[in-house]
Write an enzyme that holds these catalytic residues in place. Structure first.
Site, PDB file in Angstrom:
ATOM      1  N   CYS A   4     -24.513   9.501 -54.211  1.00 49.30           N
ATOM      2  CA  CYS A   4     -24.356  10.453 -55.342  1.00 49.30           C
ATOM      3  C   CYS A   4     -22.830  10.363 -55.621  1.00 49.30           C
ATOM      4  O   CYS A   4     -21.921  10.767 -54.699  1.00 49.30           O
ATOM      5  CB  CYS A   4     -24.820  11.911 -54.667  1.00 49.30           C
ATOM      6  SG  CYS A   4     -24.276  12.941 -55.874  1.00 49.30           S
ATOM      7  N   GLY A  92     -30.754  15.550 -70.978  1.00 51.97           N
ATOM      8  CA  GLY A  92     -29.462  14.891 -70.882  1.00 51.97           C
ATOM      9  C   GLY A  92     -28.752  14.621 -69.617  1.00 51.97           C
ATOM     10  O   GLY A  92     -27.444  14.478 -69.621  1.00 51.97           O
ATOM     11  N   THR A  94     -27.532  13.083 -66.385  1.00 52.97           N
ATOM     12  CA  THR A  94     -27.386  11.649 -65.664  1.00 52.97           C
ATOM     13  C   THR A  94     -26.844  11.809 -64.556  1.00 52.97           C
ATOM     14  O   THR A  94     -27.049  10.613 -63.841  1.00 52.97           O
ATOM     15  CB  THR A  94     -26.181  11.107 -66.919  1.00 52.97           C
ATOM     16  OG1 THR A  94     -24.823  11.799 -66.743  1.00 52.97           O
ATOM     17  CG2 THR A  94     -26.645  11.196 -68.232  1.00 52.97           C
ATOM     18  N   HIS A  97     -26.700  15.552 -59.516  1.00 49.77           N
ATOM     19  CA  HIS A  97     -26.239  16.688 -58.361  1.00 49.77           C
ATOM     20  C   HIS A  97     -25.709  17.722 -59.388  1.00 49.77           C
ATOM     21  O   HIS A  97     -24.892  17.637 -60.238  1.00 49.77           O
ATOM     22  CB  HIS A  97     -24.947  15.853 -57.678  1.00 49.77           C
ATOM     23  CG  HIS A  97     -24.407  16.630 -56.844  1.00 49.77           C
ATOM     24  ND1 HIS A  97     -23.712  16.463 -55.421  1.00 49.77           N
ATOM     25  CD2 HIS A  97     -23.486  18.016 -56.780  1.00 49.77           C
ATOM     26  CE1 HIS A  97     -22.958  17.387 -54.944  1.00 49.77           C
ATOM     27  NE2 HIS A  97     -23.045  18.252 -55.797  1.00 49.77           N
ATOM     28  N   HIS A  99     -24.291  20.567 -61.375  1.00 49.80           N
ATOM     29  CA  HIS A  99     -23.074  20.825 -62.024  1.00 49.80           C
ATOM     30  C   HIS A  99     -23.199  21.579 -63.398  1.00 49.80           C
ATOM     31  O   HIS A  99     -24.280  21.267 -64.155  1.00 49.80           O
ATOM     32  CB  HIS A  99     -22.616  19.585 -62.227  1.00 49.80           C
ATOM     33  CG  HIS A  99     -23.020  18.418 -63.225  1.00 49.80           C
ATOM     34  ND1 HIS A  99     -24.022  17.710 -62.827  1.00 49.80           N
ATOM     35  CD2 HIS A  99     -23.001  18.321 -64.409  1.00 49.80           C
ATOM     36  CE1 HIS A  99     -24.663  16.983 -63.798  1.00 49.80           C
ATOM     37  NE2 HIS A  99     -23.742  17.437 -65.081  1.00 49.80           N
TER      38      HIS A  99
HETATM   39  P1  AMP Z   1     -24.700  15.480 -67.289  1.00 51.17           P
HETATM   40  O1  AMP Z   1     -24.995  14.519 -68.159  1.00 51.17           O
HETATM   41  O2  AMP Z   1     -24.823  16.774 -67.465  1.00 51.17           O
HETATM   42  O3  AMP Z   1     -25.442  14.889 -66.223  1.00 51.17           O
HETATM   43  O4  AMP Z   1     -23.079  15.404 -67.105  1.00 51.17           O
HETATM   44  C1  AMP Z   1     -22.639  14.416 -66.202  1.00 51.17           C
HETATM   45  C2  AMP Z   1     -21.127  14.260 -66.425  1.00 51.17           C
HETATM   46  O5  AMP Z   1     -20.426  13.735 -65.396  1.00 51.17           O
HETATM   47  C3  AMP Z   1     -20.780  13.313 -67.713  1.00 51.17           C
HETATM   48  O6  AMP Z   1     -20.288  14.325 -68.795  1.00 51.17           O
HETATM   49  C4  AMP Z   1     -19.840  12.616 -67.094  1.00 51.17           C
HETATM   50  O7  AMP Z   1     -18.849  12.199 -68.101  1.00 51.17           O
HETATM   51  C5  AMP Z   1     -19.304  12.931 -65.779  1.00 51.17           C
HETATM   52  N1  AMP Z   1     -18.620  11.901 -64.898  1.00 51.17           N
HETATM   53  C6  AMP Z   1     -19.690  10.941 -64.381  1.00 51.17           C
HETATM   54  N2  AMP Z   1     -18.829  10.413 -63.228  1.00 51.17           N
HETATM   55  C7  AMP Z   1     -17.772  11.170 -63.291  1.00 51.17           C
HETATM   56  C8  AMP Z   1     -16.408  11.118 -62.468  1.00 51.17           C
HETATM   57  N3  AMP Z   1     -16.277   9.940 -61.378  1.00 51.17           N
HETATM   58  N4  AMP Z   1     -15.437  11.861 -62.594  1.00 51.17           N
HETATM   59  C9  AMP Z   1     -15.546  12.975 -63.629  1.00 51.17           C
HETATM   60  N5  AMP Z   1     -16.687  13.120 -64.260  1.00 51.17           N
HETATM   61  C10 AMP Z   1     -17.728  12.278 -64.063  1.00 51.17           C
HETATM   62 ZN    ZN Z   2     -24.650  14.857 -54.398  1.00 46.85          ZN
END
Ligand code: AMP
Ligand code: ZN
Length: 110
Positions: A4, A92, A94, A97, A99
């Site tokens: 993750c 949406g 992606t 985990h 957040h």
């Molecule tokens: P979601 O689409 O709500 O799952 O948002 C996941 C978010 O995580 C996206 O906006 C990505 O740009 C962001 N994201 C993915 N990997 C990283 C990372 N290593 N550091 C910072 N943000 C990330």
């Molecule tokens: Zn996690």
């Protein structure tokens, strides 16, 4: 959850700059910002999505909301912001985990 990406950030594996840290949560900038202010607030423990988090830890949920709303005020010039949880692939999500996205068009000038 060894695969993750947010668990890895919590563990410090990527050297991600933290904008805030509390007992249960961390916050950092989204790597692909959709607005001038785009922060992510993440529970330190792994939960699949916001439903999983809210169901299993009210303390971590409250902590995440407090940290996100505090950082939103610190990072915006007008105190206006979106607080967004994508939950499920078709909404949406992606990264699976939990957040929160903190989004604003009005960054605080430094
Ligand atoms: P979601 O689409 O709500 O799952 O948002 C996941 C978010 O995580 C996206 O906006 C990505 O740009 C962001 N994201 C993915 N990997 C990283 C990372 N290593 N550091 C910072 N943000 C990330
Ligand atoms: Zn996690």
């Amino acid at each position: 959850m060894s695969e993750c990406v947010f668990c890895k950030i919590v563990a410090g594996d990527f050297g991600t700059e933290l904008l805030g840290e509390t007992e249960h949560s961390i916050a950092f900038r989204d790597i692909n910002p959709e607005m001038p202010v785009h922060l992510l607030v993440v529970p330190k423990n792994h939960y699949r999505d916001i439903t999983d988090l809210a169901t299993h830890s009210e303390a971590a949920m409250l902590d995440l909301v407090k940290l996100g709303s505090q950082l939103a005020l610190e990072h915006t010039s007008d105190g206006s912001y979106k607080f967004l949880f994508n939950s499920g692939e078709n909404a949406g999500q992606t990264v699976f985990h939990a957040h929160a996205h903190v989004l604003s068009q009005m960054p605080k000038s430094v």
